[in-house]
Design an enzyme around this catalytic site. Structure first.
Site, PDB file in Angstrom:
ATOM      1  N   LYS A   1       0.840  -1.204   0.000  1.00  0.00           N
ATOM      2  CA  LYS A   1       0.000   0.000   0.000  1.00  0.00           C
ATOM      3  C   LYS A   1       0.872   1.251   0.000  1.00  0.00           C
ATOM      4  CE  LYS A   1      -3.874  -1.846   2.773  1.00  0.00           C
ATOM      5  NZ  LYS A   1      -4.988  -1.673   1.841  1.00  0.00           N
TER       6      LYS A   1
ATOM      7  N   ARG B   1     -10.254 -11.667   2.093  1.00  0.00           N
ATOM      8  CA  ARG B   1     -11.123 -12.711   1.544  1.00  0.00           C
ATOM      9  C   ARG B   1     -10.400 -14.064   1.488  1.00  0.00           C
ATOM     10  NH1 ARG B   1     -11.846  -9.221  -3.860  1.00  0.00           N
ATOM     11  NH2 ARG B   1     -11.190  -7.652  -2.346  1.00  0.00           N
TER      12      ARG B   1
HETATM   13  N1  BES Z   1      -8.138  -3.899   4.533  1.00  0.00           N
HETATM   14  C1  BES Z   1      -8.298  -3.505   3.183  1.00  0.00           C
HETATM   15  C2  BES Z   1      -9.612  -2.813   2.914  1.00  0.00           C
HETATM   16  C3  BES Z   1      -9.838  -1.478   3.538  1.00  0.00           C
HETATM   17  C4  BES Z   1      -9.079  -0.387   3.163  1.00  0.00           C
HETATM   18  C5  BES Z   1     -10.835  -1.317   4.463  1.00  0.00           C
HETATM   19  C6  BES Z   1      -9.332   0.838   3.710  1.00  0.00           C
HETATM   20  C7  BES Z   1     -11.094  -0.102   5.016  1.00  0.00           C
HETATM   21  C8  BES Z   1     -10.327   0.980   4.645  1.00  0.00           C
HETATM   22  C9  BES Z   1      -8.250  -4.719   2.271  1.00  0.00           C
HETATM   23  O1  BES Z   1      -7.430  -5.735   2.681  1.00  0.00           O
HETATM   24  C10 BES Z   1      -7.755  -4.235   0.959  1.00  0.00           C
HETATM   25  O2  BES Z   1      -6.650  -3.769   0.905  1.00  0.00           O
HETATM   26  N2  BES Z   1      -8.576  -4.343  -0.084  1.00  0.00           N
HETATM   27  C11 BES Z   1      -8.235  -3.878  -1.386  1.00  0.00           C
HETATM   28  C12 BES Z   1      -8.652  -4.945  -2.383  1.00  0.00           C
HETATM   29  C13 BES Z   1      -8.158  -4.722  -3.767  1.00  0.00           C
HETATM   30  C14 BES Z   1      -6.673  -4.899  -3.819  1.00  0.00           C
HETATM   31  C15 BES Z   1      -8.852  -5.706  -4.693  1.00  0.00           C
HETATM   32  C16 BES Z   1      -9.001  -2.591  -1.626  1.00  0.00           C
HETATM   33  O3  BES Z   1     -10.159  -2.485  -1.211  1.00  0.00           O
HETATM   34  O4  BES Z   1      -8.433  -1.689  -2.225  1.00  0.00           O
HETATM   35 MN    MN Z   2      -5.420  -5.499   2.059  1.00  0.00          MN
END
Ligand code: BES
Ligand code: MN
Ligand code: ZN
Length: 464
Positions: A238, A312
């Protein structure tokens, strides 16, 4: 303690008289003329979340008049404990009558501060309430929400998978539940390969935490919570902004434990199972990679499109395991997608479930209890978008659209078709302060889910 339930409450404590715009004139009319002029001169009209301290003739505190907007607001008194001078208070009989559950709940929540590292600037005021089942219920619920907030607020340095397991174990001990965990390479032996793959790059061992509670004769309910103690994104790392709050990526687990705490404290007639896949999504030479194809407990091969869609992946093994005991209901709670936040913002968790009537019941309950969630669809045609050419399904969508639905559809593959299931994609965080809700970790949807469980499994009598 900032709240105490007593058999009888001494009249030497300072009375708080609850008023609203309608009831204030009658209350004011009973006060000395000078006090009435004072209320007018400071423009106190009984508006919500405003209060005034009134002295007696000796200049001692005589009483507090506190404005209430909505008598059913679970945060009705939440602005008071942090604002009033330290001391003991009670609710006076002259004012609006507040449900003791709401009084206990709102005062306790209003006293909340995450003070593990930075001590409070001053002691909070204490409310003495006559004890009774209703007040005890309000307090039990508030304590469960506090547990969830504290877990979310604790930085990853002090809350890794092991410490999260420790918190679950402590909760189990407090309520006579059974605690078990499957740690590290045992995950491979016991067939939880997806949890292991996501968590293996961290020096803090991944694990599956399990609590069991309640009589075997009662209906089974499984609560599954995403326990990513820190989400760096993995190799698909990230950016700084996206990583900043990722200590809260175990918000699903925190809420699962909070809901379990309520169920156990209120002794719902359920046989409860709590499952928390707990990992740190870290980066190292042995990290799982984009393009990898991983086996899962359910037998499906999942292709990793992005290591940042880790929630997931770990939930797939936990959901498959939950379904093995064919419970009446599986609830999973997870800070699963940024897309759900783009769609609904911080205050509205997304609810996914197969049955439209259940969804409507939950949305209505959430609005009534001021613990909202909003229904989003398990839109089957989008399953085509998570098909994989090298495995069965992929953990990312074809493009950036419908990210929260894609994640929910991915989870759905691991829940047998006739299994009753609710999936909640939540934020777990207050990004702006409201009375009793400081910026930071937040419990979401679990008061509503408690009411749903009571309605469905304990009958209306148990709700009171
Ligand atoms: N934990 C995050 C989702 C999240 C981010 C929840 C910010 C609340 C606030 C999750 O693991 C994630 O990074 N999801 C990605 C998925 C994508 C790579 C398909 C997302 O939502 O960007
Ligand atoms: Mn994530
Ligand atoms: Zn995550």
């Amino acid at each position: 303690m900032t709240i105490e339930l007593r058999k009888s409450v001494s009249t030497r404590t300072t009375p708080i008289t609850l008023v609203d715009r309608t009831s204030l004139p009658a209350v004011a009319a009973r006060l000395p003329a000078a006090t009435q002029r004072w209320l007018r001169s400071i423009d106190f009209v009984g508006a919500a979340d405003r209060h005034v301290l009134l002295p007696d003739e000796q200049g001692q505190m005589a009483q507090v008049l506190a404005g209430i907007g909505d008598i059913d607001d679970p945060f009705a008194l939440a602005a008071l404990p942090g604002d009033l001078p330290p001391g003991d208070y009670r609710l006076s009989d002259d004012g609006l009558a507040l449900d003791p559950a709401i009084a206990a709940h709102s005062w306790h929540m209003g006293s909340y501060a995450f003070d593990r590292y930075k001590p409070r600037r001053r002691t909070t005021a204490r409310l003495l309430l006559p004890s009774g089942a209703t007040a005890r219920r309000g307090l039990a619920i508030a304590e469960a929400l506090t547990l969830a907030r504290d877990l979310i607020n604790t930085p990853a340095e002090h809350l890794g998978p092991q410490e999260l397991a420790g918190a679950a174990q402590a909760l189990a001990k407090a309520h006579g539940a059974r605690f078990k965990q499957i740690v590290s390479d045992e995950l491979l032996k016991k067939n939880f390969p997806a949890i292991h793959a996501v968590g293996r790059a961290s020096v803090r061992a991944p694990r599956l935490i399990e609590l069991q509670w309640g009589k075997p004769s009662h209906p089974r309910v499984s609560i599954v919570g995403k326990g990513v103690c820190f989400d760096s994104g993995g190799l698909d790392i990230k950016g700084a902004d996206g990583m900043r709050l990722m200590k809260k990526d175990m918000g699903g687990a925190a809420n699962a434990l909070g809901l379990a705490a309520m169920v156990m404290a209120l002794k719902l007639p359920l046989r409860l199972q709590v499952l928390i896949p707990a990992v740190e999504n870290a980066i190292a030479g042995n990290a799982y990679r984009p393009g990898d194809v991983l086996p899962t407990r359910a037998g499906l091969q999942i292709e990793i499109g992005n290591t940042d869609a880790e929630g997931r992946v770990i939930l797939s093994d936990a959901l498959a395991y939950a379904a093995e005991s064919t419970p009446e209901l599986i609830i999973d709670l997870a800070t699963l997608t940024g897309a759900a936040r783009i769609a609904l913002g911080p205050q509205l968790p997304a609810l996914f479930c197969r049955d439209m009537r259940t969804a409507r019941t939950l949305v209505d309950l959430g609005l009534e209890l001021q613990d909202p969630l909003w229904h989003m669809p398990l839109w089957a045609p989008y399953k085509a978008g998570i098909e994989s050419s090298v495995g069965d399904i992929v953990n990312t969508g074809r493009n950036a659209m419908a990210g929260a639905i894609n994640a929910a559809l991915f989870l759905e593959y691991f829940v047998p078709p006739d299994q009753d299931w609710l999936h909640v994609d939540l934020f777990g965080w207050n990004d702006a302060p409201r009375a009793g809700r400081p910026v930071g970790g937040e419990a979401q949807t679990i008061r509503t889910l408690l009411a749903y469980l009571e309605q469905r499994f304990a009958g209306p009598a148990a709700r009171g």
